[in-house]
Design an enzyme around this catalytic site. Sequence first.
Site, PDB file in Angstrom:
ATOM      1  N   HIS A 107     -20.326  67.581 -20.223  1.00  0.00           N
ATOM      2  CA  HIS A 107     -18.616  67.877 -20.212  1.00  0.00           C
ATOM      3  C   HIS A 107     -17.859  66.630 -19.792  1.00  0.00           C
ATOM      4  CE1 HIS A 107     -14.699  69.967 -19.538  1.00  0.00           C
ATOM      5  NE2 HIS A 107     -15.339  70.925 -19.766  1.00  0.00           N
ATOM      6  N   GLY A 196      -0.301  56.779  -6.982  1.00  0.00           N
ATOM      7  CA  GLY A 196      -1.288  56.104  -6.849  1.00  0.00           C
ATOM      8  C   GLY A 196      -1.146  54.872  -7.524  1.00  0.00           C
ATOM      9  N   PRO A 197      -2.489  54.042  -7.150  1.00  0.00           N
ATOM     10  CA  PRO A 197      -2.559  52.861  -7.696  1.00  0.00           C
ATOM     11  C   PRO A 197      -2.877  52.984  -9.132  1.00  0.00           C
ATOM     12  CG  PRO A 197      -4.523  53.241  -6.780  1.00  0.00           C
ATOM     13  CD  PRO A 197      -3.812  54.406  -6.477  1.00  0.00           C
ATOM     14  N   GLU A 199      -5.070  50.410 -10.429  1.00  0.00           N
ATOM     15  CA  GLU A 199      -6.381  50.101 -10.407  1.00  0.00           C
ATOM     16  C   GLU A 199      -7.236  51.291 -10.180  1.00  0.00           C
ATOM     17  OE1 GLU A 199      -9.137  46.701  -8.180  1.00  0.00           O
ATOM     18  OE2 GLU A 199      -7.043  47.053  -7.693  1.00  0.00           O
ATOM     19  N   GLY A 205     -12.930  57.290  -9.910  1.00  0.00           N
ATOM     20  CA  GLY A 205     -12.065  57.736 -11.344  1.00  0.00           C
ATOM     21  C   GLY A 205     -10.754  57.968 -11.031  1.00  0.00           C
TER      22      GLY A 205
END
Length: 317
Positions: A107, A196-197, A199, A205
């Site tokens: 998946h 969030g970043p 990176e 993930g």
Amino acid sequence: MDFNPSCKDKKKTIDQSVLLCCKLFISESRNHAALDAIEQAARFNPETVIVNKFEDRAYNRVRYTLVSYVVQDTTRSAIYSPLQQAILAMVEAAFGAINLELHTGTHPRLGVVDDILFHPLAQASLDEAAWLAKSVAADIANRFQVPVFLYAAAHPIGKALDTIRRELGYYRPNFMGNQWAGWTMPDMLLEKPDEGPSEVSRARGITMIGARPWVALYNIPILSTDFSVARRIARMVSARGGGLPTVQTLGLVHGEDSTEIACMLLEPNQIGADRVQNQVEMLAAEEGVEVEKGYFTDFSPEMIIEKYMNLTSAQRD
């Protein structure tokens, strides 16, 4: 948001008809120690109930369905839900126990905590579901330094989940033709996340978080190992491929002797499982393959509310 009203205040503002449901998708189903840790984290918050758990070893994916109430202020604006802390505890446990670099499954996924979807139940509103989705997104991004993409009602302009996933390469297997393994995308995202970043941690993930009215998840087994057949059928059934409106599909390998059409019914009261089943059976017959009766991977909203009420009543007793 860590606001937690006192018990006295809660009694004034809790309405058990204002409920939110969370579907939490985690990229793991084979590591039982990891799942035990995630579920143990949820148990520290007795006001949030896991009403269902769906595991699929071939997909290496688990989905928890959680429910709790919403606390409102005197203007009936949402200010707190026990769901928030329960989900954050489960997310923390998942990041502590699972490394995406070691993950393999049939998946697709973009992260350890792959998707978090909020639904309003009973008298709750979509705005309340979106409010909680955005609050959880900010917490996950800030606490765990994970890029978070919002979708549907949680997104500023309602961007669809499948659109964002397509932009991020979600639907392209990255290993042996039909498997998703490790992290093979760039460590620096070209698309700026909502929280969030940019990176990406290879171990954690990306996380998708959204809010929308009820979505039914319905899978149909195809008695064929020919992955290309499953993909063709899936494409012809989906709205994107000119098939059924409000239906999204994936053709996936499922075990050693079958494939599967994984269906997301965005408007299940308009285009339901029976119609999707009939369409898949017709297309499969044209391909010369047989189809089994499909199955839902979760309860209906009515059953979820009933299970929540029964479980919370049993806890009080």
